[in-house]
Design an enzyme around this catalytic site. Structure first.
Site, PDB file in Angstrom:
ATOM      1  N   GLU A  34      46.970  25.433  -1.853  1.00  0.00           N
ATOM      2  CA  GLU A  34      46.869  24.733  -3.158  1.00  0.00           C
ATOM      3  C   GLU A  34      47.868  25.184  -4.066  1.00  0.00           C
ATOM      4  O   GLU A  34      48.157  26.288  -4.365  1.00  0.00           O
ATOM      5  CB  GLU A  34      45.540  25.077  -3.682  1.00  0.00           C
ATOM      6  CG  GLU A  34      45.198  24.305  -5.053  1.00  0.00           C
ATOM      7  CD  GLU A  34      45.704  22.815  -5.240  1.00  0.00           C
ATOM      8  OE1 GLU A  34      45.152  22.170  -4.484  1.00  0.00           O
ATOM      9  OE2 GLU A  34      46.286  22.468  -6.194  1.00  0.00           O
ATOM     10  N   THR A  41      41.905  16.708  -8.230  1.00  0.00           N
ATOM     11  CA  THR A  41      41.690  15.942  -9.010  1.00  0.00           C
ATOM     12  C   THR A  41      40.407  15.955 -10.052  1.00  0.00           C
ATOM     13  O   THR A  41      40.181  16.011 -11.032  1.00  0.00           O
ATOM     14  CB  THR A  41      42.109  14.525  -8.796  1.00  0.00           C
ATOM     15  OG1 THR A  41      43.304  14.435  -7.997  1.00  0.00           O
ATOM     16  CG2 THR A  41      42.052  13.373  -9.892  1.00  0.00           C
ATOM     17  N   CYS A  42      39.226  15.890  -9.379  1.00  0.00           N
ATOM     18  CA  CYS A  42      38.027  15.762  -9.615  1.00  0.00           C
ATOM     19  C   CYS A  42      37.403  16.746 -10.420  1.00  0.00           C
ATOM     20  O   CYS A  42      37.205  16.524 -11.623  1.00  0.00           O
ATOM     21  CB  CYS A  42      36.898  15.748  -8.525  1.00  0.00           C
ATOM     22  SG  CYS A  42      35.387  15.753  -9.130  1.00  0.00           S
ATOM     23  N   CYS A  47      36.647  13.463 -12.443  1.00  0.00           N
ATOM     24  CA  CYS A  47      35.067  13.246 -12.584  1.00  0.00           C
ATOM     25  C   CYS A  47      34.795  14.314 -13.705  1.00  0.00           C
ATOM     26  O   CYS A  47      34.014  13.718 -14.514  1.00  0.00           O
ATOM     27  CB  CYS A  47      34.510  13.535 -11.281  1.00  0.00           C
ATOM     28  SG  CYS A  47      35.430  13.064  -9.780  1.00  0.00           S
ATOM     29  N   LYS A  50      36.170  14.361 -17.443  1.00  0.00           N
ATOM     30  CA  LYS A  50      35.571  12.823 -17.966  1.00  0.00           C
ATOM     31  C   LYS A  50      34.383  12.935 -18.247  1.00  0.00           C
ATOM     32  O   LYS A  50      34.051  12.424 -19.524  1.00  0.00           O
ATOM     33  CB  LYS A  50      36.081  12.100 -16.816  1.00  0.00           C
ATOM     34  CG  LYS A  50      35.760  10.392 -17.021  1.00  0.00           C
ATOM     35  CD  LYS A  50      34.485   9.920 -16.548  1.00  0.00           C
ATOM     36  CE  LYS A  50      33.713  10.279 -15.350  1.00  0.00           C
ATOM     37  NZ  LYS A  50      34.297   9.504 -14.503  1.00  0.00           N
ATOM     38  N   TYR A  98      35.414  27.623  -7.089  1.00  0.00           N
ATOM     39  CA  TYR A  98      36.126  27.125  -5.581  1.00  0.00           C
ATOM     40  C   TYR A  98      36.804  28.117  -4.962  1.00  0.00           C
ATOM     41  O   TYR A  98      36.600  28.322  -3.842  1.00  0.00           O
ATOM     42  CB  TYR A  98      37.027  25.853  -6.002  1.00  0.00           C
ATOM     43  CG  TYR A  98      36.304  24.683  -6.021  1.00  0.00           C
ATOM     44  CD1 TYR A  98      36.498  23.875  -5.098  1.00  0.00           C
ATOM     45  CD2 TYR A  98      35.329  24.294  -6.879  1.00  0.00           C
ATOM     46  CE1 TYR A  98      35.905  22.687  -5.105  1.00  0.00           C
ATOM     47  CE2 TYR A  98      34.895  22.861  -7.070  1.00  0.00           C
ATOM     48  CZ  TYR A  98      35.194  22.126  -6.200  1.00  0.00           C
ATOM     49  OH  TYR A  98      34.481  21.056  -6.011  1.00  0.00           O
ATOM     50  N   TYR A 186      38.208   1.819 -13.312  1.00  0.00           N
ATOM     51  CA  TYR A 186      37.220   2.699 -13.625  1.00  0.00           C
ATOM     52  C   TYR A 186      37.998   3.510 -14.581  1.00  0.00           C
ATOM     53  O   TYR A 186      37.113   3.744 -15.929  1.00  0.00           O
ATOM     54  CB  TYR A 186      37.585   3.710 -12.675  1.00  0.00           C
ATOM     55  CG  TYR A 186      36.346   3.331 -11.387  1.00  0.00           C
ATOM     56  CD1 TYR A 186      35.120   3.764 -11.172  1.00  0.00           C
ATOM     57  CD2 TYR A 186      36.921   2.599 -10.374  1.00  0.00           C
ATOM     58  CE1 TYR A 186      34.593   3.722 -10.004  1.00  0.00           C
ATOM     59  CE2 TYR A 186      36.202   2.181  -9.274  1.00  0.00           C
ATOM     60  CZ  TYR A 186      34.762   2.559  -9.172  1.00  0.00           C
ATOM     61  OH  TYR A 186      34.207   2.265  -7.931  1.00  0.00           O
ATOM     62  N   GLU A 190      36.167   3.593 -18.508  1.00  0.00           N
ATOM     63  CA  GLU A 190      35.437   5.022 -19.081  1.00  0.00           C
ATOM     64  C   GLU A 190      36.202   5.451 -20.302  1.00  0.00           C
ATOM     65  O   GLU A 190      35.488   6.136 -21.376  1.00  0.00           O
ATOM     66  CB  GLU A 190      35.553   5.971 -17.890  1.00  0.00           C
ATOM     67  CG  GLU A 190      34.706   5.524 -16.793  1.00  0.00           C
ATOM     68  CD  GLU A 190      34.606   6.333 -15.535  1.00  0.00           C
ATOM     69  OE1 GLU A 190      33.632   6.497 -14.832  1.00  0.00           O
ATOM     70  OE2 GLU A 190      35.599   7.293 -15.480  1.00  0.00           O
ATOM     71  N   HIS A 443       5.985   4.133 -14.724  1.00  0.00           N
ATOM     72  CA  HIS A 443       5.891   3.935 -16.064  1.00  0.00           C
ATOM     73  C   HIS A 443       5.676   4.584 -17.216  1.00  0.00           C
ATOM     74  O   HIS A 443       5.189   5.855 -16.871  1.00  0.00           O
ATOM     75  CB  HIS A 443       4.762   2.755 -16.186  1.00  0.00           C
ATOM     76  CG  HIS A 443       4.342   2.243 -17.095  1.00  0.00           C
ATOM     77  ND1 HIS A 443       5.259   0.907 -17.455  1.00  0.00           N
ATOM     78  CD2 HIS A 443       3.615   2.059 -18.149  1.00  0.00           C
ATOM     79  CE1 HIS A 443       5.089   0.288 -18.488  1.00  0.00           C
ATOM     80  NE2 HIS A 443       4.004   0.812 -19.186  1.00  0.00           N
ATOM     81  N   GLU A 448      11.566   1.155 -13.137  1.00  0.00           N
ATOM     82  CA  GLU A 448      10.477   0.360 -12.407  1.00  0.00           C
ATOM     83  C   GLU A 448      10.739  -0.972 -12.115  1.00  0.00           C
ATOM     84  O   GLU A 448       9.886  -1.761 -11.475  1.00  0.00           O
ATOM     85  CB  GLU A 448       8.949   0.680 -13.206  1.00  0.00           C
ATOM     86  CG  GLU A 448       8.891   0.185 -14.629  1.00  0.00           C
ATOM     87  CD  GLU A 448       7.487   0.276 -15.298  1.00  0.00           C
ATOM     88  OE1 GLU A 448       6.540   0.263 -14.839  1.00  0.00           O
ATOM     89  OE2 GLU A 448       7.845   0.763 -16.518  1.00  0.00           O
TER      90      GLU A 448
END
Ligand code: NDP
Length: 463
Positions: A34, A41-42, A47, A50, A98, A186, A190, A443, A448
């Site tokens: 890497e 990116t995520c 994601c 964001k 990670y 997207y 957003e 409920h 529902e």
């Protein structure tokens, strides 16, 4: 021939990390390279940050909504640098998580940029993550390309270089008071919600008549109304024509001649695969339009032993899809365990406020395949009967008429993504409208409504 590794994964994003980790737990000798940031990116520019910013953007409106419930809360002012610093601390923690996950699984990590020398050899060189990395050559029996993509820019637009993309938006030193966002997909939708919620004036420029091409038309219309209700300026059927620097910001001019002053232009016009600098010409890997790597159903490229997963294949550019592809591949290659994941029923969500979410076919897609029963409801959710906010919830079921299977579920409204994850199981399992009907509601919820819709709204497709 003896290789240094059984499997070498290029790219430590969501898909690459999952593939490496699972392969290693099956006993393979695995390495990952890497060059920029663990988590891809995520985690770093997508994601995760964001979603934090969406959450940040919702408190102001919630303070106002609380008045209808007897509170006298004031929205106050928002501190952008504080949000960015808090977000960066959490992202830093995730980067470390990670790296630890990989180490825990016994994967060798290289903080370096990888370039093919041939189909089994890679040259590792220094990248932004470690400028002092000692270059070295490694070999592997199999190689997975999981390098993701990057935002597209629009060089044909005069002054395009004055704008930013999602690569910069997460680290702006201050929040623009007036922002012009180009692209009704997207990211455009957003970030319109994020900036409006934090107090900016937002203008959204897109070339279709409705935002979010590809989503169900009722959802797109509902979103259009929700964008207007949030006070976001909409410029459908137009494109950015020119950006000029001015003493007090930028002057942007659209294709229809409209022009205004803005503090920032943000391009959100799609993403494209990261294949530059990979040395693919030294392999038999084939690419197609926009440089997407062509793969077969088993994620294998035209070069046997080289695979590609995630956004670099430009199929469904969503994190869970990349993760599933990486996991399936590792299981198949090293676990002797082919897995059955459904890519036809990948749920999708757009984190506007209110958010929208979908799974399965939209009405037009279902109608192309045959007659479809459409069940549609629009209502004011309980929270907004008291808050007084003009915010409707929309829910829709698309049912294949012949089989009575629910083939699509769509929602615009609070908690839509949370609700849709559960309904994605029902659609993936092929449940019928009768199964929905015999499910007892919970409920009082909005969800529902999905099991109490009894009156067909219309029939779509051939009668
Ligand atoms: P999208 O593909 O979603 O949207 C791109 C937008 O840019 C569309 O409105 C498109 O218009 C427009 N566009 C494309 N080319 C041009 C052009 N030449 N001139 C004018 N407009 C143009 O891309 P995004 O950048 O918003 O997001 C990239 C991808 O990242 C998404 O497709 C998605 O896969 C992923 N993503 C997912 C998220 C989530 O799951 N919540 C959040 C953010 C991103 P048109 O419709 O006319 O083509």
């Amino acid at each position: 021939m003896a290789y240094d590794f059984d499997l070498f994964v290029i790219g430590g994003g969501s898909g690459g990390v999952r593939c490496a980790r699972i392969a290693a737990t099956h006993g393979a000798r695995v390495a990952v390279a890497e060059s920029r940031h663990w988590g891809g990116t995520c985690v770093n520019l997508g994601c995760v940050p964001k979603k934090m910013m969406v959450q940040a953007s919702e408190y102001g409106a919630q303070a106002v909504d609380s008045h209808g419930f007897g509170w006298n809360t004031e929205p106050g002012t928002h501190d952008w640098p504080q949000l960015i610093a808090a977000k960066d601390r959490e992202i830093g923690r995730l980067n470390g998580t990670y790296a630890k996950l990989l180490e825990g699984a016994g994967v060798t990590r290289f903080e370096a940029h990888a370039r093919f020398e041939d189909a089994h050899a890679l040259l590792l060189q220094p990248g932004p993550l470690d400028a002092r990395f000692e270059p070295r050559r490694v070999t592997a029996e199999r190689i997975v390309i999981a390098v993701g993509g990057h935002p597209v820019v629009q060089p044909h637009i005069e002054g395009y270089e004055l704008g930013i993309t999602s690569d910069q938006v997460f680290h702006l030193p201050e929040r623009p008071r007036h922002i012009t966002i180009v692209g009704g997909g997207y990211i455009g939708v957003e970030f319109s919600g994020i900036f409006e919620g934090l107090g900016s004036e937002v203008q959204l420029v897109y070339r279709q008549l409705l935002p979010l091409r590809g989503f169900d038309e009722d959802l797109r219309t509902g979103l259009h109304d929700a964008l207007l209700a949030r006070g976001i300026g909409l410029h459908p059927g137009t494109e950015m024509h020119r950006i000029q620097r001015r003493a007090d910001g930028f002057l942007c001019t659209l294709s229809d001649g409209q022009a205004w002053r803005t503090d920032l232009v943000f391009f959100a016009v799609g993403r494209t695969p990261n294949i530059r600098g990979l040395g693919l010409d030294r392999t038999g890997v084939a690419t197609a339009e926009h440089g997407r790597i062509v793969v077969d159903a088993d994620s294998e490229t035209a070069e046997p032993g080289i695979f590609a997963i995630g956004d670099v294949t430009n199929r469904q550019n969503l994190t869970p899809v990349a993760i599933a592809e990486g996991h399936i591949l590792a299981d198949r290659l090293y676990g002797g365990r082919p897995r059955d994941w459904s890519f036809d029923t990948v749920p999708k969500a757009v984190f506007f406020s209110p958010p929208l979410a979908s799974v399965g076919l939209n009405e037009a897609e279902a109608a192309e395949r045959g007659a479809a029963d459409i069940y549609l409801t629009r209502f004011t959710p309980m929270r907004h009967t008291l808050s007084g906010r003009d915010r409707k919830t929309l829910m829709k079921l698309v049912v294949d008429q012949a089989s009575q299977r629910v083939v699509g579920v769509h929602m615009l409204g609070d908690d839509a993504p949370e609700i849709m994850q559960g309904l994605a199981i029902a659609v993936t399992a092929g449940l019928s409208k009768a199964d929905f009907d015999r499910t007892v509601g919970l409920h009082p919820t909005s969800a529902e409504e999905f099991v109490t819709l009894r009156t067909r709204t219309r029939v779509a497709g051939p009668a």
